[in-house]
Design an enzyme around this catalytic site. Structure first.
Site, PDB file in Angstrom:
ATOM      1  N   ASP A 105      -4.557  -4.688   5.564  1.00  0.00           N
ATOM      2  CA  ASP A 105      -4.987  -5.562   4.477  1.00  0.00           C
ATOM      3  C   ASP A 105      -3.856  -6.530   4.133  1.00  0.00           C
ATOM      4  OD1 ASP A 105      -6.641  -6.555   2.483  1.00  0.00           O
ATOM      5  OD2 ASP A 105      -6.002  -5.074   0.992  1.00  0.00           O
TER       6      ASP A 105
ATOM      7  N   HIS B 253      -2.557  -0.634  -3.347  1.00  0.00           N
ATOM      8  CA  HIS B 253      -3.619   0.355  -3.132  1.00  0.00           C
ATOM      9  C   HIS B 253      -3.122   1.681  -3.666  1.00  0.00           C
ATOM     10  CE1 HIS B 253      -4.541  -2.131   0.718  1.00  0.00           C
ATOM     11  NE2 HIS B 253      -5.014  -2.722  -0.353  1.00  0.00           N
TER      12      HIS B 253
ATOM     13  N   SER C  21       0.858  -1.187   0.000  1.00  0.00           N
ATOM     14  CA  SER C  21       0.000   0.000   0.000  1.00  0.00           C
ATOM     15  C   SER C  21       0.893   1.236   0.000  1.00  0.00           C
ATOM     16  CB  SER C  21      -0.915  -0.065   1.218  1.00  0.00           C
ATOM     17  OG  SER C  21      -1.776   1.027   1.251  1.00  0.00           O
TER      18      SER C  21
END
Lengths: 190, 279
Positions: free
Chosen positions: A130, A38, A11
């Site tokens: 995540d 992300h 991310s």
């Protein structure tokens, strides 16, 4: 161990981290590398960002596309990416998971079920959790896990959350992860 | 029992559930994307505090309400007004002029969900002076979402986003002209829906029912496997008049499907295709 696929989740800080991890990988590598990062929607896709970094084809994963060796696939932004039993991708617009779409957990869990002990899962820098449950699934089904050294990571939340969910996992610097992948060579063997 | 065995059993349970739904109620999910099915079903198992998929199967067999819940779970009803505005902009600029050449126009919204895209389309048609000449058929597998669509009443929380979408899609007026705000709801002008027929239609088993000038089916095909995608696209191809238009989701494609030869791609980013004349 002979790998059939590598999945990578990252991310915040991931764009730069991937530039190190993916550097100079040879096209002889006989597996696909599938990545969820992300990032806000961008029109030019990821291939531009990583152009010239290695000899592999870099593309966005398409719905029901056959997964091929020697290609680096990125999840399209705003869609979840999964792996199907027949080694094809599928896309989905289900609700966000861990505030994220694409979600690393969704990719990792579906990949774990298909590739089982032939899967290498890698978690890099990121500012949310995540991927932790996905990595746990990979471990449970016999795959191998690598987590970026949290000391080195630009954001350590993602690596640290992942570590809480797995018991046997290698902690490596980006440079070591890169060397590890390159060493797999044509046989994909550890 | 090891994890691989547990995984195999879980997959078997899923297969049995799908088969049981088919045998008991006639809904056929066998060719839906498996990872999607599994995630949605396991989510339901967890929400209902069940031990495993088999327990859900048992409940579903005896209770039609459980089946209805599963149908809702399996259709992804995330949508918004003028979603992906570029699509509506391209429709307005490239397709509306074509539609204007027809004396009457049939539009099929397949998988219309809660109807936001139907309203968006009606607004667009109204602004282009076409609304009185069209029949819109809005279909979904799910009667519950159709009930919401018929009402045309939505939570007002997303109205800012919708207004922005409307403007980006080339809207000619003010988006607020089309709804009345009441408490936390936006009640859309029922006049927009006067030529809309809402129908329960199952793309997997139901047949064609119109000669369509335009079919909109966005982000439905991704939940189907290759075989079912082809089957549904053949249904659309059969339903379109020669020269008819189909619009699909931005990450969907006719490339590598069985109908590819029969269409030309008008706009590659927004995935708008035209059925070739003579096909």
């Amino acid at each position: 161990m002979k790998y059939k696929a590598i999945v990578i989740g990252t991310s915040a800080g991931g764009v730069e981290a991937l530039k190190i991890v993916l550097k100079d990988i040879e096209s002889t590598i006989e597996l696909p590398i599938i990545i969820v990062i992300h990032i806000n929607e961008r029109s030019d896709g990821f291939s531009k960002v990583y152009e010239g970094l290695n000899r592999l084809i870099i593309k966005e994963a398409e719905d029901k596309e056959d997964i091929k060796n020697g290609i680096i696939y990125f999840a399209p932004s705003n869609y979840h990416l999964s792996i199907e039993d027949d080694y094809r991708f599928s896309l989905s617009l289900e609700e966000k998971v861990n505030y994220s779409r694409p979600s690393i957990d969704i990719l990792f869990k579906s990949a774990a079920e298909v590739y089982t002990d032939g899967l290498l899962g890698i978690i890099l820098t990121g500012a949310n959790s995540d991927g932790a449950l996905g990595l746990e699934k990979i471990e449970k089904l016999g795959g191998k896990c690598i987590v970026q050294d949290s000391e080195e990571a630009y954001f350590d939340i993602m690596p640290l959350s992942a570590l809480k969910h797995v018991s046997t996992c290698d902690i490596m610097s980006l440079d070591l992860i890169n060397r590890y992948i390159k060493k797999l060579g044509g046989k994909n063997c550890e | 029992m090891n994890e691989i065995e547990l995984l195999e059993i879980e997959n078997l349970e899923l297969q049995l559930l799908i088969e049981a739904i088919y045998l008991r109620y006639g809904y056929d999910f066998k060719n839906y994307t498996k990872s999607h099915l599994k995630r949605r079903i396991l989510r339901r198992v967890k929400l209902d505090d069940l031990k495993n998929i088999t327990q859900l199967t048992e409940k579903m067999l005896y209770d039609r309400e459980v089946l209805k819940q599963i149908l809702l779970d399996l259709s992804i009803n995330v949508t918004e007004m003028f979603r992906f505005p570029k699509f509506f902009k391209d429709l307005r600029e490239d397709i509306i002029p074509l539609l204007k050449t027809y004396p009457s126009i049939n539009i099929w919204h397949a998988g219309c969900s809660t109807g936001e895209e139907v309203i968006s389309m009606a607004i667009l048609l109204k602004e282009e002076g076409l609304l009185n000449r069209v029949n819109i058929y809005a279909t979904d597998i799910n009667e519950k979402v159709l009930d919401i669509a018929k009402e045309g009443i939505y939570s007002i929380e997303n109205v800012k986003k919708w207004t922005r979408n409307y403007q980006e899609a080339g809207g000619k007026k003010s988006f607020s002209d089309y709804y009345t705000a009441k408490y936390d709801h936006a009640i859309f002008d029922q006049d927009l829906l006067k030529n809309v027929t809402f129908l329960e239609h199952n793309l997997v088993i139901d047949k064609t029912f119109i000669d369509a000038n335009l079919i909109i089916c966005r982000n439905v095909l991704i939940y189907f496997n290759k075989k079912l995608q082809n089957q549904v696209l053949e249904l659309f191809e059969e339903s379109l008049i020669p020269g008819g238009i189909i619009g699909i989701g931005s990450k969907e494609s006719l490339k590598f499907t069985s109908v590819n030869e029969k269409f030309e791609n008008i706009n590659s980013t927004t995935k708008i295709y035209k059925k070739k004349i003579g096909c």
